[in-house]
Design a protein around this motif. Sequence first.
Motif, PDB file in Angstrom:
ATOM      1  N   ALA A 277       0.929  -1.286   0.017  1.00 50.01           N
ATOM      2  CA  ALA A 277       0.065  -0.066   0.197  1.00 50.01           C
ATOM      3  C   ALA A 277       0.948   1.398  -0.055  1.00 50.01           C
ATOM      4  O   ALA A 277       0.629   2.332  -0.777  1.00 50.01           O
ATOM      5  CB  ALA A 277      -1.017   0.113   1.212  1.00 50.01           C
ATOM      6  N   ILE A 278       1.996   1.456   0.650  1.00 50.17           N
ATOM      7  CA  ILE A 278       2.859   2.516   0.699  1.00 50.17           C
ATOM      8  C   ILE A 278       3.609   2.780  -0.593  1.00 50.17           C
ATOM      9  O   ILE A 278       3.711   3.972  -0.962  1.00 50.17           O
ATOM     10  CB  ILE A 278       3.800   2.167   1.973  1.00 50.17           C
ATOM     11  CG1 ILE A 278       3.238   2.012   3.028  1.00 50.17           C
ATOM     12  CG2 ILE A 278       5.076   3.349   1.876  1.00 50.17           C
ATOM     13  CD1 ILE A 278       2.466   3.270   3.622  1.00 50.17           C
ATOM     14  N   ARG A 279       3.884   1.496  -1.369  1.00 45.72           N
ATOM     15  CA  ARG A 279       4.474   1.670  -2.580  1.00 45.72           C
ATOM     16  C   ARG A 279       3.480   2.128  -3.544  1.00 45.72           C
ATOM     17  O   ARG A 279       3.678   3.186  -4.418  1.00 45.72           O
ATOM     18  CB  ARG A 279       5.069   0.351  -3.261  1.00 45.72           C
ATOM     19  CG  ARG A 279       6.396  -0.019  -2.815  1.00 45.72           C
ATOM     20  CD  ARG A 279       6.926  -1.228  -3.484  1.00 45.72           C
ATOM     21  NE  ARG A 279       6.177  -2.270  -3.468  1.00 45.72           N
ATOM     22  CZ  ARG A 279       6.131  -3.272  -2.373  1.00 45.72           C
ATOM     23  NH1 ARG A 279       6.859  -3.074  -1.317  1.00 45.72           N
ATOM     24  NH2 ARG A 279       5.423  -4.375  -2.327  1.00 45.72           N
ATOM     25  N   ARG A 280       2.196   1.435  -3.610  1.00 42.94           N
ATOM     26  CA  ARG A 280       1.127   2.209  -4.581  1.00 42.94           C
ATOM     27  C   ARG A 280       0.704   3.510  -4.327  1.00 42.94           C
ATOM     28  O   ARG A 280       0.541   4.440  -5.174  1.00 42.94           O
ATOM     29  CB  ARG A 280      -0.117   1.078  -4.320  1.00 42.94           C
ATOM     30  CG  ARG A 280       0.195  -0.100  -5.152  1.00 42.94           C
ATOM     31  CD  ARG A 280      -1.297  -0.957  -5.185  1.00 42.94           C
ATOM     32  NE  ARG A 280      -1.653  -1.454  -4.183  1.00 42.94           N
ATOM     33  CZ  ARG A 280      -1.201  -2.338  -3.506  1.00 42.94           C
ATOM     34  NH1 ARG A 280      -0.401  -3.299  -3.736  1.00 42.94           N
ATOM     35  NH2 ARG A 280      -1.773  -2.721  -2.162  1.00 42.94           N
ATOM     36  N   LEU A 281       0.636   3.907  -2.926  1.00 39.22           N
ATOM     37  CA  LEU A 281       0.023   5.249  -2.561  1.00 39.22           C
ATOM     38  C   LEU A 281       1.284   6.310  -2.649  1.00 39.22           C
ATOM     39  O   LEU A 281       0.946   7.521  -2.979  1.00 39.22           O
ATOM     40  CB  LEU A 281      -0.448   5.220  -1.160  1.00 39.22           C
ATOM     41  CG  LEU A 281      -1.670   4.614  -1.170  1.00 39.22           C
ATOM     42  CD1 LEU A 281      -2.249   4.574   0.386  1.00 39.22           C
ATOM     43  CD2 LEU A 281      -2.952   4.966  -2.044  1.00 39.22           C
ATOM     44  N   GLY A 282       2.503   5.841  -2.328  1.00 43.04           N
ATOM     45  CA  GLY A 282       3.708   6.811  -2.476  1.00 43.04           C
ATOM     46  C   GLY A 282       3.634   8.054  -1.820  1.00 43.04           C
ATOM     47  O   GLY A 282       4.286   9.106  -2.250  1.00 43.04           O
ATOM     48  N   PRO A 283       3.288   7.795  -0.477  1.00 39.44           N
ATOM     49  CA  PRO A 283       3.251   9.108   0.324  1.00 39.44           C
ATOM     50  C   PRO A 283       4.764   9.385   0.782  1.00 39.44           C
ATOM     51  O   PRO A 283       5.504   8.558   0.544  1.00 39.44           O
ATOM     52  CB  PRO A 283       2.520   8.681   1.710  1.00 39.44           C
ATOM     53  CG  PRO A 283       2.870   7.240   1.907  1.00 39.44           C
ATOM     54  CD  PRO A 283       2.955   6.732   0.344  1.00 39.44           C
ATOM     55  N   SER A 284       5.046  10.418   1.079  1.00 37.57           N
ATOM     56  CA  SER A 284       6.443  10.836   1.196  1.00 37.57           C
ATOM     57  C   SER A 284       6.861  10.640   2.748  1.00 37.57           C
ATOM     58  O   SER A 284       5.547  10.371   3.525  1.00 37.57           O
ATOM     59  CB  SER A 284       6.789  12.579   1.046  1.00 37.57           C
ATOM     60  OG  SER A 284       5.943  13.109   2.051  1.00 37.57           O
ATOM     61  N   GLN A 285       8.000  10.448   3.366  1.00 39.29           N
ATOM     62  CA  GLN A 285       8.123  10.373   4.672  1.00 39.29           C
ATOM     63  C   GLN A 285       7.567  11.589   5.421  1.00 39.29           C
ATOM     64  O   GLN A 285       6.998  11.011   6.662  1.00 39.29           O
ATOM     65  CB  GLN A 285       9.700  10.523   4.984  1.00 39.29           C
ATOM     66  CG  GLN A 285       9.970  10.135   6.387  1.00 39.29           C
ATOM     67  CD  GLN A 285       9.838   8.708   6.768  1.00 39.29           C
ATOM     68  OE1 GLN A 285       9.676   7.950   5.942  1.00 39.29           O
ATOM     69  NE2 GLN A 285       9.984   8.687   8.254  1.00 39.29           N
ATOM     70  N   ALA A 286       7.460  12.806   5.167  1.00 36.53           N
ATOM     71  CA  ALA A 286       7.045  13.828   5.644  1.00 36.53           C
ATOM     72  C   ALA A 286       5.505  13.610   6.147  1.00 36.53           C
ATOM     73  O   ALA A 286       4.758  13.880   6.864  1.00 36.53           O
ATOM     74  CB  ALA A 286       7.153  15.121   5.099  1.00 36.53           C
ATOM     75  N   GLN A 287       4.762  13.076   4.836  1.00 37.15           N
ATOM     76  CA  GLN A 287       3.420  13.036   4.840  1.00 37.15           C
ATOM     77  C   GLN A 287       2.989  11.748   5.831  1.00 37.15           C
ATOM     78  O   GLN A 287       1.968  11.855   6.614  1.00 37.15           O
ATOM     79  CB  GLN A 287       2.885  12.590   3.543  1.00 37.15           C
ATOM     80  CG  GLN A 287       2.625  13.793   2.383  1.00 37.15           C
ATOM     81  CD  GLN A 287       2.641  13.292   1.063  1.00 37.15           C
ATOM     82  OE1 GLN A 287       3.011  12.158   0.558  1.00 37.15           O
ATOM     83  NE2 GLN A 287       1.700  13.993   0.342  1.00 37.15           N
ATOM     84  N   LEU A 288       3.789  10.600   5.943  1.00 38.30           N
ATOM     85  CA  LEU A 288       3.362   9.735   6.726  1.00 38.30           C
ATOM     86  C   LEU A 288       3.534  10.201   8.294  1.00 38.30           C
ATOM     87  O   LEU A 288       2.872   9.726   9.108  1.00 38.30           O
ATOM     88  CB  LEU A 288       4.390   8.601   6.317  1.00 38.30           C
ATOM     89  CG  LEU A 288       4.290   7.514   5.260  1.00 38.30           C
ATOM     90  CD1 LEU A 288       5.344   6.795   5.197  1.00 38.30           C
ATOM     91  CD2 LEU A 288       2.916   6.682   5.314  1.00 38.30           C
TER      92      LEU A 288
END
Length: 70
Positions: free
Chosen positions: A28-39
């Motif tokens: 899910a993290i790969r597909r959505l691609g949020p940045s470290q800051a967003q996470l």
Amino acid sequence: MQKPPAVAVPDRAIGEIVDYVCMSVPGAIRRLGPSQAQLEQMARAKLRERLDAITGRDRLSEALECAGAM
């Protein structure tokens, strides 16, 4: 330089949360691609929400009172 304990503990908690999420749902993290800051921002918001629920803190009422609306 070390951060004061009041800052270091929440930062460490946020790091632990983000690490857990990344290990738990890597696809899910790969597909959505949020940045470290967003996470980190999402983790911080969820942690704040849970802590407020546990302690009974109402930030909206606090803000309204501070603004003189109450």
